[in-house]
Design a protein around this motif. Structure first.
Motif, short mmCIF file in Angstrom:
data_model
loop_
_atom_site.label_atom_id
_atom_site.label_comp_id
_atom_site.label_asym_id
_atom_site.label_seq_id
_atom_site.Cartn_x
_atom_site.Cartn_y
_atom_site.Cartn_z
N GLY A 1 7.96 10.75 3.66
CA GLY A 1 8.57 9.71 4.49
C GLY A 1 7.59 8.70 5.05
O GLY A 1 7.90 7.51 5.17
N THR A 2 6.38 9.14 5.39
CA THR A 2 5.39 8.22 5.97
C THR A 2 4.78 7.29 4.93
O THR A 2 4.06 6.36 5.29
CB THR A 2 4.26 9.01 6.67
OG1 THR A 2 3.64 9.89 5.71
CG2 THR A 2 4.81 9.83 7.83
N THR B 1 10.61 15.26 11.22
CA THR B 1 9.95 14.04 10.77
C THR B 1 9.97 12.99 11.87
O THR B 1 10.66 13.13 12.88
CB THR B 1 10.63 13.49 9.51
OG1 THR B 1 12.03 13.24 9.79
CG2 THR B 1 10.53 14.47 8.36
N THR B 2 9.23 11.90 11.63
CA THR B 2 9.17 10.82 12.63
C THR B 2 9.63 9.49 12.05
O THR B 2 9.73 8.51 12.78
CB THR B 2 7.72 10.66 13.13
OG1 THR B 2 6.86 10.39 12.02
CG2 THR B 2 7.25 11.92 13.84
N THR B 3 9.92 9.43 10.76
CA THR B 3 10.28 8.17 10.12
C THR B 3 11.80 8.05 10.00
O THR B 3 12.55 8.98 10.32
CB THR B 3 9.67 8.09 8.71
OG1 THR B 3 10.25 9.14 7.89
CG2 THR B 3 8.17 8.27 8.76
N SER B 4 12.25 6.90 9.51
CA SER B 4 13.66 6.75 9.16
C SER B 4 14.02 7.77 8.09
O SER B 4 13.16 8.27 7.37
CB SER B 4 13.91 5.33 8.61
OG SER B 4 13.64 4.35 9.59
N TYR B 5 15.33 8.08 7.99
CA TYR B 5 15.79 8.99 6.95
C TYR B 5 16.21 8.15 5.75
O TYR B 5 17.22 7.45 5.78
CB TYR B 5 16.94 9.84 7.45
CG TYR B 5 17.40 10.88 6.42
CD1 TYR B 5 16.64 12.01 6.18
CD2 TYR B 5 18.57 10.69 5.69
CE1 TYR B 5 17.03 12.95 5.24
CE2 TYR B 5 18.97 11.63 4.76
CZ TYR B 5 18.20 12.75 4.53
OH TYR B 5 18.58 13.68 3.58
N PHE B 6 15.43 8.22 4.68
CA PHE B 6 15.62 7.33 3.54
C PHE B 6 16.54 7.93 2.50
O PHE B 6 16.50 9.12 2.22
CB PHE B 6 14.25 7.00 2.90
CG PHE B 6 13.34 6.23 3.81
CD1 PHE B 6 13.50 4.87 3.99
CD2 PHE B 6 12.31 6.88 4.49
CE1 PHE B 6 12.66 4.16 4.83
CE2 PHE B 6 11.46 6.19 5.33
CZ PHE B 6 11.64 4.81 5.50
N GLY C 1 0.78 -1.23 0.00
CA GLY C 1 0.00 0.00 0.00
C GLY C 1 0.81 1.28 0.00
O GLY C 1 0.24 2.37 -0.13
N HIS C 2 2.13 1.17 0.16
CA HIS C 2 2.97 2.37 0.17
C HIS C 2 3.19 2.90 -1.24
O HIS C 2 3.13 2.15 -2.21
CB HIS C 2 4.33 2.07 0.80
CG HIS C 2 4.25 1.71 2.26
ND1 HIS C 2 3.92 0.45 2.70
CD2 HIS C 2 4.48 2.46 3.37
CE1 HIS C 2 3.94 0.44 4.03
NE2 HIS C 2 4.27 1.64 4.45
N MET C 3 3.50 4.16 -1.35
CA MET C 3 3.79 4.79 -2.64
C MET C 3 5.21 4.48 -3.10
O MET C 3 5.48 4.40 -4.30
CB MET C 3 3.60 6.30 -2.53
CG MET C 3 3.93 7.08 -3.81
SD MET C 3 3.49 8.83 -3.73
CE MET C 3 4.55 9.42 -2.39
#
Length: 285
Positions: free
Chosen positions: A204-205, A154-159, A129-131
């Protein structure tokens, strides 16, 4: 060998400065994905017809499909650019608007990497379901994530943006040039790697994390990977399991000053490419 029928769409976006390493990267894809049907989509704003023709000739020698997608200057005319960074860096995020609507998924690859094992598992990845799918480059700890979360809010990993799987239908619905423009204008003083920062800040989310040791191996960090995995990821493991080696930072492996653990591997692919190019007819200017 049986020919696989599900064509892999590869996306690259660059200017002429990275044309030479791009060809080495493409050769590595071809060498390690025998029997695959591949369609290369080249997005650019400034390559000459001769430069595009050279890429087309190379992909034709592989038996690949090739599409040249020049991007009109008006498309990004309103995007504020950060000094030292070309506008082509944003084309990967905006590829849903640029590529034909019948293209539903692409794997984006930076030109400064090698593909040393099959790409099909990444192509067939369930995005759940992710983009997007991407890897996060961490050190021994997750300190990098924490620093960038504080810097970008942000709250996610840094991609890392060098290897992406993109669901283009979702990208067409969710990614807006105006959002990118607003983010750059608002946070320009905080941006270190503009396209990567924007990727993380805005989307990021909506990113599925994939293991960096497999899909986006930072060649500078061999000892860190070994330390983090209790020495299990030695060079034999890397060559058998890692799919994408990413030559992040400087010097690049084609620079005379480069003498890293993975420099020789790149130079070998470069030599093999030169032998192939020598056997092809010169591209007419």
């Amino acid at each position: 060998m049986a020919i696989l029928t599900d064509e892999i769409n590869l996306l690259v976006t660059l200017n002429a400065g990275y044309l030479a390493p791009l060809k080495v990267m493409l050769y590595s894809v071809h060498a390690n994905n025998p029997g695959e049907r591949v369609h290369l989509w080249l997005l650019h704003a400034s390559l000459t017809p001769a430069e595009v023709a050279a890429v087309a000739q190379l992909t034709a020698s592989f038996g690949w499909q090739f599409s040249d997608e020049p991007v009109d200057a008006d498309f990004t005319a309103g995007v504020p650019l950060i000094k030292r960074y070309p506008k082509e860096m944003y084309f990967r995020l905006l590829s849903g608007e640029i590529l034909p609507h019948e293209v539903k998924r692409v794997i984006y690859l930076d030109p400064d990497l090698l593909v040393i094992n099959p790409l099909r598992p990444l192509w067939e990845l369930d995005l759940a379901g992710h983009m997007l799918a991407a890897a996060a480059h961490r050190g021994v700890t997750k300190l990098v994530d924490s620093v960038n979360q504080l810097r970008l809010g942000t709250t996610t990993s840094y991609f890392n943006s060098g290897v992406l799987v993109i669901d283009l239908d979702q990208a067409r619905a969710k990614i807006r040039l105006s959002d990118i423009t607003d983010a750059i204008e608002t946070h320009e003083s905080d941006l270190i790697l503009p396209d990567q920062d924007i990727l993380n800040f805005l989307y990021g989310t909506d990113i599925l994390e994939i293991p960096e040791e497999i899909w986006n191996y930072d060649t500078r960090k061999y000892l860190i990977y070994q330390t983090r995995n209790l020495t299990q990821h030695d060079i034999h493991w890397v060559m058998a399991n890692t799919v994408i080696l990413h030559y992040c930072g400087t010097p690049k492996p084609w620079d005379a000053s480069s003498d890293g653990k993975f420099t020789g591997l790149f130079l070998n692919y470069q030599q093999q490419l030169q032998r192939l190019l020598a056997s092809l007819e010169p591209v007419v200017e």
